[in-house]
Design a protein around this motif. Structure first.
Motif, PDB file in Angstrom:
ATOM      1  N   ASP A 365       0.682  -1.326  -0.280  1.00 49.46           N
ATOM      2  CA  ASP A 365       0.218   0.166  -0.031  1.00 49.46           C
ATOM      3  C   ASP A 365       1.012   1.219  -0.123  1.00 49.46           C
ATOM      4  O   ASP A 365       0.478   2.549  -0.517  1.00 49.46           O
ATOM      5  N   SER A 366       1.662   1.234   0.673  1.00 45.87           N
ATOM      6  CA  SER A 366       2.671   2.412   0.224  1.00 45.87           C
ATOM      7  C   SER A 366       2.877   2.535  -1.075  1.00 45.87           C
ATOM      8  O   SER A 366       3.890   3.764  -1.086  1.00 45.87           O
ATOM      9  N   ASP A 367       3.643   1.507  -1.589  1.00 44.10           N
ATOM     10  CA  ASP A 367       4.379   2.267  -2.800  1.00 44.10           C
ATOM     11  C   ASP A 367       3.054   2.967  -3.978  1.00 44.10           C
ATOM     12  O   ASP A 367       2.184   3.141  -3.549  1.00 44.10           O
ATOM     13  N   LYS A 368       3.712   3.986  -4.843  1.00 43.47           N
ATOM     14  CA  LYS A 368       2.926   4.784  -5.107  1.00 43.47           C
ATOM     15  C   LYS A 368       3.412   4.656  -6.667  1.00 43.47           C
ATOM     16  O   LYS A 368       3.882   3.831  -7.507  1.00 43.47           O
ATOM     17  N   PHE A 369       2.397   4.970  -7.486  1.00 43.89           N
ATOM     18  CA  PHE A 369       2.311   5.170  -8.708  1.00 43.89           C
ATOM     19  C   PHE A 369       1.409   6.790  -8.779  1.00 43.89           C
ATOM     20  O   PHE A 369       1.458   7.161  -8.595  1.00 43.89           O
ATOM     21  N   THR A 370       2.079   6.608 -10.926  1.00 41.78           N
ATOM     22  CA  THR A 370       2.137   8.732 -11.130  1.00 41.78           C
ATOM     23  C   THR A 370       1.034   8.507 -12.340  1.00 41.78           C
ATOM     24  O   THR A 370       1.021   6.911 -13.466  1.00 41.78           O
ATOM     25  N   VAL A 371      -0.295   8.878 -12.803  1.00 42.04           N
ATOM     26  CA  VAL A 371      -0.787   8.801 -13.952  1.00 42.04           C
ATOM     27  C   VAL A 371      -0.502  10.156 -14.521  1.00 42.04           C
ATOM     28  O   VAL A 371      -1.138  11.546 -13.527  1.00 42.04           O
ATOM     29  N   ASN A 372      -0.507  10.335 -15.780  1.00 41.11           N
ATOM     30  CA  ASN A 372       0.435  11.492 -16.015  1.00 41.11           C
ATOM     31  C   ASN A 372      -0.590  11.858 -17.921  1.00 41.11           C
ATOM     32  O   ASN A 372      -1.025  11.364 -18.223  1.00 41.11           O
ATOM     33  N   GLY A 373      -0.930  12.955 -18.678  1.00 39.23           N
ATOM     34  CA  GLY A 373      -1.513  13.051 -19.628  1.00 39.23           C
ATOM     35  C   GLY A 373      -1.350  14.433 -19.882  1.00 39.23           C
ATOM     36  O   GLY A 373      -0.580  15.838 -19.628  1.00 39.23           O
ATOM     37  N   THR A 374      -2.203  14.782 -20.727  1.00 39.75           N
ATOM     38  CA  THR A 374      -2.734  16.549 -21.842  1.00 39.75           C
ATOM     39  C   THR A 374      -3.781  16.842 -21.268  1.00 39.75           C
ATOM     40  O   THR A 374      -4.974  16.092 -21.628  1.00 39.75           O
ATOM     41  N   PHE A 375      -3.981  18.526 -21.634  1.00 41.32           N
ATOM     42  CA  PHE A 375      -5.160  18.866 -22.022  1.00 41.32           C
ATOM     43  C   PHE A 375      -5.521  20.028 -23.051  1.00 41.32           C
ATOM     44  O   PHE A 375      -3.910  20.535 -23.261  1.00 41.32           O
ATOM     45  N   GLU A 376      -6.277  20.254 -23.434  1.00 37.81           N
ATOM     46  CA  GLU A 376      -5.838  21.662 -24.189  1.00 37.81           C
ATOM     47  C   GLU A 376      -7.213  22.296 -25.111  1.00 37.81           C
ATOM     48  O   GLU A 376      -8.548  20.796 -24.876  1.00 37.81           O
ATOM     49  N   ASP A 377      -8.033  23.688 -24.367  1.00 38.63           N
ATOM     50  CA  ASP A 377      -9.070  24.239 -24.963  1.00 38.63           C
ATOM     51  C   ASP A 377      -9.215  24.800 -26.326  1.00 38.63           C
ATOM     52  O   ASP A 377      -8.405  25.953 -26.156  1.00 38.63           O
ATOM     53  N   SER A 378     -10.184  24.144 -27.502  1.00 37.84           N
ATOM     54  CA  SER A 378      -9.623  24.986 -28.683  1.00 37.84           C
ATOM     55  C   SER A 378     -10.703  25.982 -28.721  1.00 37.84           C
ATOM     56  O   SER A 378      -9.832  26.516 -29.315  1.00 37.84           O
ATOM     57  N   ASP A 379     -11.261  26.223 -27.477  1.00 36.42           N
ATOM     58  CA  ASP A 379     -11.661  27.602 -28.029  1.00 36.42           C
ATOM     59  C   ASP A 379     -10.516  29.008 -27.144  1.00 36.42           C
ATOM     60  O   ASP A 379     -11.218  29.890 -27.026  1.00 36.42           O
ATOM     61  N   GLY A 380      -9.847  28.824 -26.268  1.00 32.69           N
ATOM     62  CA  GLY A 380      -9.019  29.251 -25.582  1.00 32.69           C
ATOM     63  C   GLY A 380      -9.359  29.537 -24.196  1.00 32.69           C
ATOM     64  O   GLY A 380      -9.405  30.818 -23.678  1.00 32.69           O
ATOM     65  N   ASN A 381     -10.431  28.734 -24.054  1.00 37.62           N
ATOM     66  CA  ASN A 381     -10.802  29.234 -22.970  1.00 37.62           C
ATOM     67  C   ASN A 381      -9.774  28.377 -21.013  1.00 37.62           C
ATOM     68  O   ASN A 381      -9.285  28.000 -21.477  1.00 37.62           O
ATOM     69  N   THR A 382     -10.037  28.740 -20.135  1.00 38.14           N
ATOM     70  CA  THR A 382      -9.384  28.827 -18.686  1.00 38.14           C
ATOM     71  C   THR A 382      -9.973  27.751 -18.806  1.00 38.14           C
ATOM     72  O   THR A 382     -11.223  27.292 -18.708  1.00 38.14           O
ATOM     73  N   THR A 383      -9.035  25.873 -18.634  1.00 40.47           N
ATOM     74  CA  THR A 383      -9.804  25.249 -17.940  1.00 40.47           C
ATOM     75  C   THR A 383      -8.865  24.535 -16.534  1.00 40.47           C
ATOM     76  O   THR A 383      -7.848  24.673 -16.656  1.00 40.47           O
ATOM     77  N   THR A 384      -9.966  24.147 -16.344  1.00 39.43           N
ATOM     78  CA  THR A 384      -9.406  23.134 -14.801  1.00 39.43           C
ATOM     79  C   THR A 384      -9.766  21.643 -15.012  1.00 39.43           C
ATOM     80  O   THR A 384     -10.426  20.907 -15.490  1.00 39.43           O
TER      81      THR A 384
END
Length: 550
Positions: A365-384
């Motif tokens: 249980d103490s072992d860790k793993f990482t999740v990653n990726g990318t995001f982009e808004d086509s209309d240029g809006n701020t994205t969370t």
């Protein structure tokens, strides 16, 4: 045309007569003893005259009314009427007789002073109707009406008709106009002054009035029909303008004015987007003159138009001209011209979100793993960008128009069985897209020679700068101790600890003493102990952990 007086008479037909010779019998004539003329004629007065050469005649008796004489050695039989050039009454005399119907003549008077246009009847003669007519003096002609079209007047409105434009007198006499109708009717009111007729609409419907024209001697009448109709409402649009473009969360303002010249009409202003349901904007009671303002605000979001929370038009496509229609109707069936305003939309597009498959390298249980990726808004809006594990609270991990994200998890955050890690991107207008990573966690009960235990220390005063630690363990259990002292907002940072002293508790248990002091006081203190045993047959363990905070 000029009219005349005519007298009508009976037509009397006479007989047609002619003169003829009446023959008498003559048996005393001997063959070759008489002389005569071969031809004759009778005048209109009955006088007989002869012609031809005097000749000797032979007598042949026939069946006619007189003797037949043949000229000597002649083949044609000719009736001779004269002997020796003297008219002998016993042998031929003139007589008047009827040969057929004769010509017509005027008989007794039937009717006097018939008025008709010149040429209707003969000047002095028999007409085809069988009567004899005699034309007299010129007669006075009555005035003449030309056709007056059906008139149309608005309710509460009025029109004026010049009656002189529709009446004339063949004799050129002055005309006088009058009426024998009701001037104030339920649908319209009529006012006559000289040759001017004023018509005022009262109620929607039809009305008529009889108008008489006179030349002082003769009269003529006609009927004027009027239809009282409803005025159409009038709509003017002040917003929006043609060919505007709506973006996400834009407000679509519909505004303008409406009016109705018919006092007392209930007017309703409506609008429609493309072929959707027509909806009312405003209803009002017209006073006949006031301009009534109207407005409606719609919000464009998610490719649809909303009136508050009510969906008005959905799935509006980008790059296609859409149509706003605005018009007004009244309770009398009138409708204004439909105003059509074209507009365009640019719907908010979904964000581009990519989540890489996590690489799992761990067994506890103490072992860790990482999740990653990318995001982009086509209309240029701020994205969370945020994530959540199963049904837990979302944790924000990135913000911006585009970028990369990464977050770390431990196996201890997963449940036994299927786990769902949901990564979600939401732009500033509420457009949302998500990706789900599914992980299955299972329990593998394999005896270990090495394990790790972690303990969190909560300082009673909130923070602590130094830690004094005692650990009681089995003599054969090897341990490695490390300590992380950070603030809660900081990443963990472990420092290995070396036992300051080891003392026996009894024959099988010893106690190790550890100490660590940080530069400044911290509130997030974690102790990590790595334990090692020689074999799975040995069940060595830690018996007690105690300490002091400063």
């Amino acid at each position: 045309m000029v009219q005349y007086y005519y007298d009508r008479y009976q037509a009397v037909q006479g007989s047609k007569t002619a003169w003829r010779i009446v023959w008498g019998a003559d048996t005393s004539l001997g063959t070759g003893q008489q002389n005569g003329y071969p031809s004759y004629s009778i005048s209109d007065s009955g006088n007989i005259s002869v012609s031809g050469a005097l000749a000797t005649l032979n007598t042949e008796f026939g069946t006619g009314s007189g003797p037949l004489y043949r000229q000597n050695n002649a083949s044609d039989i000719v009736r001779y009427v004269i002997r020796e050039g003297v008219i002998i009454s016993n042998y031929g005399r003139p007589e008047l007789y009827t040969t057929g119907s004769g010509t017509y003549s005027r008989g007794s008077l039937v009717q006097s002073n018939i008025v008709a246009e010149n040429g209707t009847y003969p000047v002095n003669g028999r007409h085809t109707d069988g009567y004899w007519y005699v034309r007299g003096a010129v007669a006075n002609e009555a005035p003449v009406w030309s056709a007056i079209p059906i008139q149309q007047v608005k309710k509460n409105g009025s029109i004026t008709i010049n009656l002189a434009n529709f009446a004339s007198d063949p004799d050129g006499n002055a005309l006088i106009f009058s009426t024998n109708g009701v001037l104030d009717q339920s649908n319209a009111k009529f006012a006559l002054s000289g040759n001017t007729l004023i018509i005022t609409g009262k109620q929607i419907g039809s009305a008529s009035i009889s108008i008489i024209v006179s030349d002082g001697t003769a009269n003529a009448s006609t009927t004027i029909t009027v239809n009282v109709v409803n005025s159409e409402p009038i709509v003017t649009i002040t917003s929006p303008s043609n060919n505007g473009t709506l973006y996400e969360n834009d407000v679509f303002n519909i505004a303008g004015t409406a009016s109705d010249t018919d006092n007392g009409n209930t007017v309703t202003v409506r609008y429609q987007i493309n072929a959707t349901t027509a909806r009312a904007i405003k209803a009002f009671l017209s006073d006949g003159s006031t301009l009534e303002s109207f407005s409606k605000s719609l919000t464009f979001k998610g490719g649809s138009l909303y009136d508050g929370t009510t969906l008005i038009a959905e799935n509006l496509a980008d790059g296609v001209a859409h149509t706003l229609k605005v018009w007004a109707t009244d309770d009398q069936g009138g409708s204004s011209t439909i105003k059509e305003i074209p507009f365009y939309v640019v719907p908010n597009r979904a964000q581009l979100l990519a989540v890489n498959s996590p690489v799992i390298n761990g067994v506890i249980d103490s072992d860790k793993f990482t999740v990653n990726g990318t995001f982009e808004d086509s209309d240029g809006n701020t994205t969370t960008v945020s994530y959540r594990i199963n049904g837990s609270t979302s944790v924000q991990i990135a913000e911006g128009v585009s970028g990369q994200f990464e977050f770390e998890m431990s196996f201890g955050q997963l449940i036994i069985g299927e786990n769902q890690i949901v990564v979600e991107a939401v732009d500033s207008y509420g457009a949302k897209v998500s990706k789900t990573v599914k992980l299955n966690k299972s329990t593998v009960e394999t005896p270990l020679l090495k394990s790790t235990a972690r303990y969190k220390i909560n300082p009673p005063t909130g923070t602590a700068k130094a830690v004094l630690l005692w650990i009681q363990r089995d003599t054969d259990l090897d341990i490695e101790v490390s300590l992380s002292m950070t603030m809660v907002s900081e990443a963990e940072s472990f420092v290995p600890l070396t036992a300051l002293n080891t003392a026996p508790v009894d024959q099988e248990i010893v106690e190790d003493e550890f100490f660590h002091e940080a530069d400044v006081a911290k509130d997030n203190i974690i102790v990590q102990i790595d334990m090692t045993r020689e074999s799975t047959e040995v069940n060595d363990r830690i018996h007690l952990i105690s300490g002091v905070l400063d």
